[in-house]
Motif scaffolding. Structure first.
Motif, mmCIF file in Angstrom:
data_model
loop_
_atom_site.group_PDB
_atom_site.id
_atom_site.type_symbol
_atom_site.label_atom_id
_atom_site.label_comp_id
_atom_site.label_asym_id
_atom_site.label_seq_id
_atom_site.Cartn_x
_atom_site.Cartn_y
_atom_site.Cartn_z
ATOM 1 N N UNK A 53 -4.649 120.762 102.634
ATOM 2 C CA UNK A 53 -3.575 121.742 102.770
ATOM 3 C C UNK A 53 -4.094 123.089 103.223
ATOM 4 N N UNK A 54 -3.267 123.782 103.979
ATOM 5 C CA UNK A 54 -3.690 125.058 104.541
ATOM 6 C C UNK A 54 -3.254 126.217 103.645
ATOM 7 N N UNK A 55 -3.953 127.319 103.770
ATOM 8 C CA UNK A 55 -3.556 128.561 103.099
ATOM 9 C C UNK A 55 -4.253 129.721 103.781
ATOM 10 N N UNK A 56 -3.634 130.884 103.696
ATOM 11 C CA UNK A 56 -4.235 132.108 104.201
ATOM 12 C C UNK A 56 -5.126 132.720 103.132
ATOM 13 N N UNK A 57 -6.306 133.127 103.550
ATOM 14 C CA UNK A 57 -7.256 133.815 102.675
ATOM 15 C C UNK A 57 -7.579 135.158 103.303
ATOM 16 N N UNK A 58 -7.686 136.188 102.477
ATOM 17 C CA UNK A 58 -8.080 137.506 102.977
ATOM 18 C C UNK A 58 -9.225 138.031 102.122
ATOM 19 N N UNK A 59 -10.329 138.295 102.762
ATOM 20 C CA UNK A 59 -11.504 138.772 102.058
ATOM 21 C C UNK A 59 -11.578 140.298 102.115
ATOM 22 N N UNK A 60 -12.527 140.842 101.387
ATOM 23 C CA UNK A 60 -12.682 142.294 101.331
ATOM 24 C C UNK A 60 -14.154 142.650 101.232
ATOM 25 N N UNK A 61 -14.480 143.850 101.618
ATOM 26 C CA UNK A 61 -15.824 144.405 101.467
ATOM 27 C C UNK A 61 -15.805 145.467 100.372
ATOM 28 N N UNK A 62 -16.961 145.701 99.776
ATOM 29 C CA UNK A 62 -17.104 146.808 98.848
ATOM 30 C C UNK A 62 -17.077 146.450 97.381
ATOM 31 N N UNK A 63 -16.721 145.200 97.041
ATOM 32 C CA UNK A 63 -16.745 144.787 95.629
ATOM 33 C C UNK A 63 -18.166 144.352 95.285
ATOM 34 N N UNK A 64 -18.884 145.202 94.571
ATOM 35 C CA UNK A 64 -20.286 144.930 94.253
ATOM 36 C C UNK A 64 -20.425 143.884 93.159
ATOM 37 N N UNK A 109 -6.591 138.595 107.557
ATOM 38 C CA UNK A 109 -6.359 137.269 106.978
ATOM 39 C C UNK A 109 -6.798 136.162 107.928
ATOM 40 N N UNK A 110 -7.228 135.051 107.335
ATOM 41 C CA UNK A 110 -7.635 133.894 108.123
ATOM 42 C C UNK A 110 -7.104 132.622 107.469
ATOM 43 N N UNK A 111 -6.817 131.610 108.289
ATOM 44 C CA UNK A 111 -6.304 130.343 107.777
ATOM 45 C C UNK A 111 -7.461 129.411 107.462
ATOM 46 N N UNK A 112 -7.416 128.819 106.270
ATOM 47 C CA UNK A 112 -8.392 127.814 105.881
ATOM 48 C C UNK A 112 -7.639 126.567 105.429
ATOM 49 N N UNK A 113 -8.332 125.451 105.383
ATOM 50 C CA UNK A 113 -7.726 124.166 105.001
ATOM 51 C C UNK A 113 -8.524 123.578 103.837
ATOM 52 N N UNK A 157 -1.354 132.793 95.440
ATOM 53 C CA UNK A 157 -1.199 131.357 95.365
ATOM 54 C C UNK A 157 0.012 130.818 96.078
ATOM 55 N N UNK A 158 0.920 131.698 96.539
ATOM 56 C CA UNK A 158 2.169 131.270 97.163
ATOM 57 C C UNK A 158 2.234 131.687 98.627
ATOM 58 N N UNK A 159 3.274 131.207 99.303
ATOM 59 C CA UNK A 159 3.532 131.549 100.711
ATOM 60 C C UNK A 159 2.271 131.346 101.548
ATOM 61 N N UNK A 160 1.690 130.176 101.368
ATOM 62 C CA UNK A 160 0.360 129.909 101.922
ATOM 63 C C UNK A 160 0.305 129.981 103.440
ATOM 64 N N UNK A 161 1.427 129.729 104.125
ATOM 65 C CA UNK A 161 1.406 129.643 105.569
ATOM 66 C C UNK A 161 1.598 130.942 106.308
ATOM 67 N N UNK A 162 2.257 131.944 105.681
ATOM 68 C CA UNK A 162 2.536 133.142 106.473
ATOM 69 C C UNK A 162 2.566 134.439 105.687
ATOM 70 N N UNK A 197 -8.717 131.939 94.257
ATOM 71 C CA UNK A 197 -8.666 132.835 95.410
ATOM 72 C C UNK A 197 -7.278 132.710 96.033
ATOM 73 N N UNK A 198 -6.783 133.770 96.700
ATOM 74 C CA UNK A 198 -7.510 134.983 97.068
ATOM 75 C C UNK A 198 -7.551 136.079 96.011
ATOM 76 N N UNK A 199 -6.823 135.958 94.894
ATOM 77 C CA UNK A 199 -6.790 137.055 93.920
ATOM 78 C C UNK A 199 -8.179 137.408 93.422
ATOM 79 N N UNK A 200 -8.994 136.394 93.161
ATOM 80 C CA UNK A 200 -10.319 136.652 92.597
ATOM 81 C C UNK A 200 -11.232 137.411 93.550
ATOM 82 N N UNK A 201 -10.896 137.419 94.845
ATOM 83 C CA UNK A 201 -11.710 138.131 95.830
ATOM 84 C C UNK A 201 -11.426 139.632 95.850
ATOM 85 N N UNK A 202 -10.444 140.067 95.058
ATOM 86 C CA UNK A 202 -9.998 141.464 95.098
ATOM 87 C C UNK A 202 -10.010 142.115 93.716
ATOM 88 N N UNK A 203 -10.977 141.733 92.896
ATOM 89 C CA UNK A 203 -11.174 142.412 91.624
ATOM 90 C C UNK A 203 -10.197 142.048 90.534
#
Length: 571
Positions: A531-542, A521-525, A446-451, A75-81
Motif C-alpha cells: 500500500x502507498x502513503x505519503x511520507x514527509x521528512x525533516x531536517x534538524x531533529x538531533x 512529501x514523497x510517495x512510498x509503498x 496515518x490518514x489520507x495516505x494518497x494526497x 511515521x510520519x508523526x515520529x519523524x517530526x518530534x
C-alpha cells in the motif's frame, strides 16, 4: 546514578516561558533535575551545545488505529518530534468489532480517511472484539512513541444496531443505553474519550455517511453521559459544515456543543477551518467557544487544508484517455512517455473524463502552488500560483501544470489549498493559533495516505511560524512549543507530560532550530500489501527521547521502542 544528563541546552519548557539555558537530568524515565550543572554521575551524557530542548510533541488528532496494531514506528508523526499521539478521531476506528463486521470497518476507515483497504486487511490481525480487548492488543506492542485512543461512534453504533446503525437509522432508548455502556466500559478501561462525525465529507467506501452523522441529540447527549458519570474523557467531534458542505451549519453546531459540554461537564473539541464561502465565520465560532458556561476547544491547523498534486497521487490528467494508457507504468517510464511531444499534444488536446477530483484540479489553477524540494512553502503568495505564472508567461495553465508535474523526474509536488487559505487575509491562521481556546490539531497522521501529509505540522510550527514567515508576523517560539506540548497534553488529561520540569515524563526533543526544516512529501509503498502513503521528512531533529530512551538520532530510528499505550488521564 542518573540515566541521562543533557548539558548546555537552550530549554523551551512547554509552559510558555522564554527560553533559558539549563542542564536536564533523567532517571527512571522521569525528569529529576532542571538547572545549572546537576551534581553526580550519569550513565549517558549528551552535550546539547546550545541546541533547543523541548518536551516531546503531543499530537491529538491522528488515525493510526490500524497501523498501530502492526507498525512500531508510526511515521510520519515520529519523524517530526511527536512522542504521544491520540487516535480514534472522527468517529472511526476498529473496536468494538463483531466478527462479521471486520470488512465493513475497513471500508469505513478506507472511505473516510483514505487508508488503503488492502493494507488494513493484511495488516490487522483482529485479536479483539470489545474495546478493552482492543486496548490490550495495543498495549502488547512496543513503539517509538506512546499512543492513546478514543471510542469511535461509528464502530459502536454498528456493533449495537447492526445494519440499522450502519444506515444511520434513529437509535431507540435501548440502543442509546447499550452504546453508552460500551463507551463507559471503554473509557473505564483506558480510552481517552469518545469521538463522532457529523460532516457529510466523511463517507465509507460505499458512499454511505459515517454511522452517527445524523444522530439526534438524545443519542449524542446520552452517550456523553458515560463521560459525565466517569468524570473523565474528551468528547471529540468532526462537526457538520467543517468541510464547507453546509456553511449555515457551524454556528448551530457550536450552539449544541456548548449545551453538551455544560450537560456532561467534560471538554468538547471540534475541527475548525476557514471556509471560502464564509471567510470570517471562524472568528465568530472561536468567540462562541470561549463564552462562559462551556468547555469548547476548537482544533485548528497551522497551514492550509487541501490536497497534494503529483504524478504519484492525484493530478489533472488522471482521467485523460491518453494518460490512462500509461498510468500503470513505473514513474520513470511514464515520465519519459509524457515528455514525448506527441504524447503531450494528445493529452492536452483530448476531452477528459468526469473524475471529480481531477476536474477540481483543472478548475482551480489559481489554487495550485509548486512545493520546493527543500523548505516547501505552505503559505504561498497568489502570484506564485500556476494560474499567475501561466498568465505572466502567456501560456495555458494546464500546459504549464503538465510541465511542472514532470520536473525532478516526476517527483514534483504541488499544493492545492481548499480550506484555511485566504490570500487576502494574512492574519487568519495566526489569529487562530493565538486564540486562548484553540488547540493545535487536524494533522491526521496515518490518514489520507494518497494526497495529504499534514502529520508534519510540528515542523511547520517550528520553522515557518517561529522563524521563517515573511507574509506576516511570526509567533514566539515559546508559544509554538507550548501549543504542541502542554496545551495538547492537558486537554486530554495527560498532565504527566508536555513540560520540562522535575517529576514529568522524560519525553524530549533536541533540535537544531536554525536548521529545522521540512522536505517535500514523497510517495512510498511500504504499507502491508504494498500500500502507498505519503511520507514527509525533516531536517534538524538531533534526538528524540521517550521516557528518557533515545528513539531517533538525526531523523533516523535508533531501534529502541519505549513507547506504550496511555490508559486514561494522568495526574
Amino acid at each position: 546514578m542518573k540515566d541521562l544528563l543533557i548539558r548546555n541546552a537552550r530549554v523551551v519548557d512547554g509552559t510558555g516561558a522564554a527560553p533559558y539555558g539549563a542542564d536536564v537530568a533523567v532517571t527512571g524515565g522521569r525528569i529529576t533535575e532542571v538547572g545549572p550543572r546537576p551534581a553526580g554521575p550519569a550513565r549517558r551524557t549528551v552535550d546539547a551545545d546550545g541546541a533547543l530542548l523541548t518536551p516531546g510533541f503531543v499530537d491529538i488528532h491522528t488515525h493510526y488505529d490500524g497501523q498501530a496494531t502492526w507498525d512500531s514506528q508510526l511515521a510520519p508523526s515520529s519523524l517530526h518530534g511527536v512522542t504521544t499521539v491520540v487516535m480514534g478521531n472522527c468517529g472511526v476506528g476498529f473496536a468494538p468489532a463483531a466478527r462479521d463486521r471486520h470488512d465493513w470497518l475497513i471500508g469505513l476507515m478506507e472511505g473516510v480517511e483514505d487508508i488503503p483497504g488492502t493494507a488494513l486487511a493484511e495488516g490487522i490481525t483482529w485479536e479483539w472484539e470489545s474495546f478493552p480487548e482492543f486496548l490490550d492488543a495495543l498495549d502488547a506492542r512496543p513503539r517509538t512513541m506512546d499512543v492513546g485512543t478514543q471510542v469511535p461512534h461509528g464502530a459502536v453504533r454498528a456493533y449495537v444496531m447492526g445494519e440499522r446503525g450502519a444506515r444511520n437509522e434513529p437509535a431507540t432508548a435501548a440502543d442509546i443505553a447499550a452504546m453508552k455502556a460500551i463507551v463507559k466500559e471503554g473509557v473505564a478501561a483506558g480510552a481517552l474519550g469518545f469521538s463522532t462525525s457529523r460532516t457529510l465529507a466523511h463517507t465509507a467506501i460505499d458512499g454511505e455517511p459515517v454511522p452517527g452523522t445524523f444522530a439526534a441529540e438524545d443519542e449524542l447527549f446520552g452517550i456523553g453521559e458515560a463521560l459525565r458519570e466517569l468524570g473523565t474523557g474528551v468528547y471529540e467531534i468532526a462537526p457538520a459544515g467543517a468541510a464547507g458542505e453546509d456553511v449555515n451549519a457551524p454556528p448551530k453546531e457550536v450552539a449544541w456543543m456548548r449545551r453538551l459540554s455544560a450537560a456532561i461537564g467534560r471538554p468538547v473539541s471540534f475541527a475548525l477551518l476557514q471556509i471560502d464561502a464564509v471567510p470570517d465565520m471562524w472568528r465568530e465560532l472561536l468567540d462562541l467557544s470561549a463564552a462562559a458556561g462551556a468547555r469548547l476547544y476548537p482544533q485548528v491547523a497551522c497551514r492550509p487544508f487541501g490536497m497534494l498534486i503529483s504524478l504519484e497521487s492525484l493530478h489533472a490528467f488522471g482521467d485523460h484517455p491518453a494518460y490512462m494508457e500509461i498510468a500503470l507504468l513505473p514513474r520513470a517510464e511514464r515520465v519519459a512517455r509524457m515528455r514525448r511531444p506527441e504524447t503531450k499534444r494528445r493529452i492536452l488536446a483530448e476531452k477528459p473524463g468526469d473524475d471529480l477530483l481531477a476536474s477540481m484540479v483543472r478548475g482551480f489553477p489559481e489554487r495550485l502552488f509548486p512545493l520546493a524540494a527543500e523548505r516547501p512553502d505552505y503559505e504561498p503568495a497568489p502570484e506564485t500560483s500556476v494560474a499567475a505564472r501561466a498568465a505572466a508567461a502567456g501560456r495555458d495553465p494546464m500546459e504549464l501544470l503538465y510541465d511542472l508535474l514532470l520536473e525532478d523526474d516526476g517527483r514534483n509536488v504541488l499544493l492545492m489549498p481548499l480550506l484555511n487559505y485566504a490570500a487576502n487575509d494574512l492574519d487568519a491562521q495566526r489569529e487562530m493559533l493565538t486564540h486562548p481556546r484553540a488547540v493545535l490539531g487536524l494533522g491526521d497522521g496515518g490518514a489520507h495516505c494518497g494526497f495529504i501529509c499534514d502529520a508534519s505540522m510540528p515542523t511547520t510550527m517550528l520553522s515557518h511560524w517561529a522563524r521563517d514567515r515573511t507574509r506576516g508576523a511570526t509567533l514566539p517560539l515559546e508559544h509554538v512549543v507550548r501549543m504542541m506540548t502542554r496545551d495538547t497534553a492537558r486537554l486530554y488529561g495527560l498532565a504527566d507530560r508536555g513540560v520540562i520540569a522535575p517529576g514529568m515524563k522524560a519525553d524530549l526533543n533536541l533540535i537544531d532550530h536554525d536548521r529545522v526544516a521540512l522536505r517535500r512529501p514523497e510517495m512510498v509503498h511500504d504499507l502491508p500489501a504494498g500500500g502507498r502513503r505519503l511520507i514527509q521528512r525533516a531536517d534538524g531533529y538531533l534526538a528524540t527521547f521517550v521516557s528518557g530512551v533515545q528513539t531517533f538520532a538525526d531523523g533516523e530510528p535508533t531501534g529502541d521502542l519505549p513507547g506504550r499505550l496511555v490508559r486514561g488521564a494522568r495526574a
